[in-house]
Design an enzyme around this catalytic site. Structure first.
Site, mmCIF file in Angstrom:
data_model
loop_
_atom_site.group_PDB
_atom_site.id
_atom_site.type_symbol
_atom_site.label_atom_id
_atom_site.label_comp_id
_atom_site.label_asym_id
_atom_site.label_seq_id
_atom_site.Cartn_x
_atom_site.Cartn_y
_atom_site.Cartn_z
ATOM 1 N N GLY A 60 0.771 -1.245 0.000
ATOM 2 C CA GLY A 60 0.000 0.000 0.000
ATOM 3 C C GLY A 60 0.799 1.291 0.000
ATOM 4 O O GLY A 60 0.283 2.339 -0.372
ATOM 5 N N ASP A 122 -5.270 1.746 10.848
ATOM 6 C CA ASP A 122 -6.684 1.465 11.085
ATOM 7 C C ASP A 122 -6.815 0.926 12.519
ATOM 8 O O ASP A 122 -6.864 1.702 13.467
ATOM 9 C CB ASP A 122 -7.103 0.454 10.006
ATOM 10 C CG ASP A 122 -8.571 0.132 9.974
ATOM 11 O OD1 ASP A 122 -9.382 1.017 10.243
ATOM 12 O OD2 ASP A 122 -8.919 -1.023 9.664
ATOM 13 N N THR A 123 -6.779 -0.393 12.697
ATOM 14 C CA THR A 123 -6.828 -0.933 14.064
ATOM 15 C C THR A 123 -5.526 -0.656 14.818
ATOM 16 O O THR A 123 -5.508 -0.649 16.043
ATOM 17 C CB THR A 123 -7.051 -2.457 14.050
ATOM 18 O OG1 THR A 123 -5.922 -3.083 13.410
ATOM 19 C CG2 THR A 123 -8.331 -2.827 13.336
ATOM 20 N N GLY A 124 -4.427 -0.494 14.088
ATOM 21 C CA GLY A 124 -3.119 -0.273 14.709
ATOM 22 C C GLY A 124 -2.287 -1.538 14.821
ATOM 23 O O GLY A 124 -1.101 -1.486 15.159
ATOM 24 N N ARG A 184 -5.332 0.775 -6.874
ATOM 25 C CA ARG A 184 -4.032 1.276 -6.395
ATOM 26 C C ARG A 184 -3.502 2.393 -7.283
ATOM 27 O O ARG A 184 -2.769 3.255 -6.827
ATOM 28 C CB ARG A 184 -2.986 0.147 -6.373
ATOM 29 C CG ARG A 184 -3.206 -0.907 -5.301
ATOM 30 C CD ARG A 184 -1.946 -1.750 -5.132
ATOM 31 N NE ARG A 184 -2.193 -3.012 -4.441
ATOM 32 C CZ ARG A 184 -2.241 -3.161 -3.117
ATOM 33 N NH1 ARG A 184 -2.083 -2.126 -2.332
ATOM 34 N NH2 ARG A 184 -2.464 -4.344 -2.576
HETATM 35 P P1 IMP Z 1 -4.422 -2.097 10.723
HETATM 36 O O1 IMP Z 1 -3.475 -3.196 11.053
HETATM 37 O O2 IMP Z 1 -5.867 -2.470 11.052
HETATM 38 O O3 IMP Z 1 -4.045 -0.752 11.296
HETATM 39 O O4 IMP Z 1 -4.489 -1.957 9.168
HETATM 40 C C1 IMP Z 1 -3.427 -1.639 8.466
HETATM 41 C C2 IMP Z 1 -3.531 -2.050 7.022
HETATM 42 O O5 IMP Z 1 -4.817 -2.487 6.621
HETATM 43 C C3 IMP Z 1 -3.240 -0.834 6.194
HETATM 44 O O6 IMP Z 1 -1.842 -0.645 6.042
HETATM 45 C C4 IMP Z 1 -3.942 -1.185 4.918
HETATM 46 O O7 IMP Z 1 -3.098 -2.003 4.128
HETATM 47 C C5 IMP Z 1 -5.147 -1.968 5.366
HETATM 48 N N1 IMP Z 1 -6.301 -1.069 5.491
HETATM 49 C C6 IMP Z 1 -6.844 -0.563 6.619
HETATM 50 N N2 IMP Z 1 -7.879 0.247 6.348
HETATM 51 C C7 IMP Z 1 -7.983 0.277 4.995
HETATM 52 C C8 IMP Z 1 -8.842 0.973 4.079
HETATM 53 O O8 IMP Z 1 -9.739 1.762 4.429
HETATM 54 N N3 IMP Z 1 -8.624 0.734 2.760
HETATM 55 C C9 IMP Z 1 -7.651 -0.106 2.301
HETATM 56 N N4 IMP Z 1 -6.800 -0.743 3.114
HETATM 57 C C10 IMP Z 1 -6.985 -0.566 4.448
HETATM 58 MG MG MG Z 2 -0.628 -1.309 4.765
#
Ligand code: IMP
Ligand code: MG
Length: 193
Positions: A60, A122-124, A184
């Site tokens: 990403g 997002d969640t971290g 993307r």
């Molecule tokens: P986390 O581990 O939940 O913080 O998510 C991190 C990863 O999930 C990001 O680096 C993205 O690759 C993917 N992600 C989280 N939210 C989105 C979104 O709204 N669109 C697309 N990818 C997301």
């Molecule tokens: Mg990511």
């Protein structure tokens, strides 16, 4: 240290080619993204004294990292670049929970400042996992930078040093970020409906 921009909810509807289901709502246009990336580079250059290695979380961050690296160079801060590849999502919109490292970890030389670069927090869980992984490999201080931050969805407490934009709880795409491997290559940030 950071001054993330909050996004209003007013957004412009953008039509997609007829083969695509649904639509993407434009949230942040290309010029605004690039302007903010320049500002982020200035913030990073001002905050970090030593030589920097950017570590981008694939896939990403590939667009963001390319622009950020060049903006840092223009700001007088040439950087080295590494990547790591994490996966927490399948092809859906929901996180699968567990984060895994795909392939090898990044190589970072001694005495360099490391900035972990993510597309969206997002969640971290991903940032926390990556930070712990790097620390377990001897990198004591790991700065964190994300283009987008969705604080409303946070499940674990992670400190993000440099934030581009705060976004509402919508599924974002574009500027390197995908939904099921699509979008993307969009030059702007949009929300999938
Ligand atoms: P986390 O581990 O939940 O913080 O998510 C991190 C990863 O999930 C990001 O680096 C993205 O690759 C993917 N992600 C989280 N939210 C989105 C979104 O709204 N669109 C697309 N990818 C997301
Ligand atoms: Mg990511």
């Amino acid at each position: 240290m950071h001054s993330p921009y909050s996004l209003g909810m007013s957004a412009q509807i953008v039509s997609l080619p007829s083969k695509e289901p649904g639509h993407v709502e434009k949230l942040i246009d290309e010029a605004e993204v690039l302007g903010r990336v320049d500002e982020l580079a200035d913030e990073i250059a001002a905050a970090i004294e030593g030589e920097i290695t950017l570590i981008g979380a694939l896939k990403g961050t590939f667009v963001f990292l390319a622009d950020l690296a060049r903006a840092l160079d223009r700001a007088g801060k040439p950087v080295q670049i590494e990547f790591l590849r994490l996966s927490s999502y399948g092809n859906g919109k929901q996180s699968l929970g567990d984060v895994v490292l795909i392939g090898g970890g990044p190589a970072v030389g001694d005495n360099r400042e490391v900035v972990l670069v993510d597309d969206i927090v997002d969640t971290g869980h991903s940032v926390q996992y990556a930070q712990r992984l790097l620390q377990a490999n001897g990198i004591e201080t790991v700065w964190t930078c994300t283009l987008l931050n969705k604080p409303s969805r946070r499940e674990v407490d992670v400190e993000i040093d440099f934030v581009g934009f705060e976004v509402p709880d919508v599924f974002v795409v574009g500027y390197g970020i995908d939904y099921a491997e699509k979008y993307r290559s969009l030059p702007y940030i949009g929300a999938v409906q």
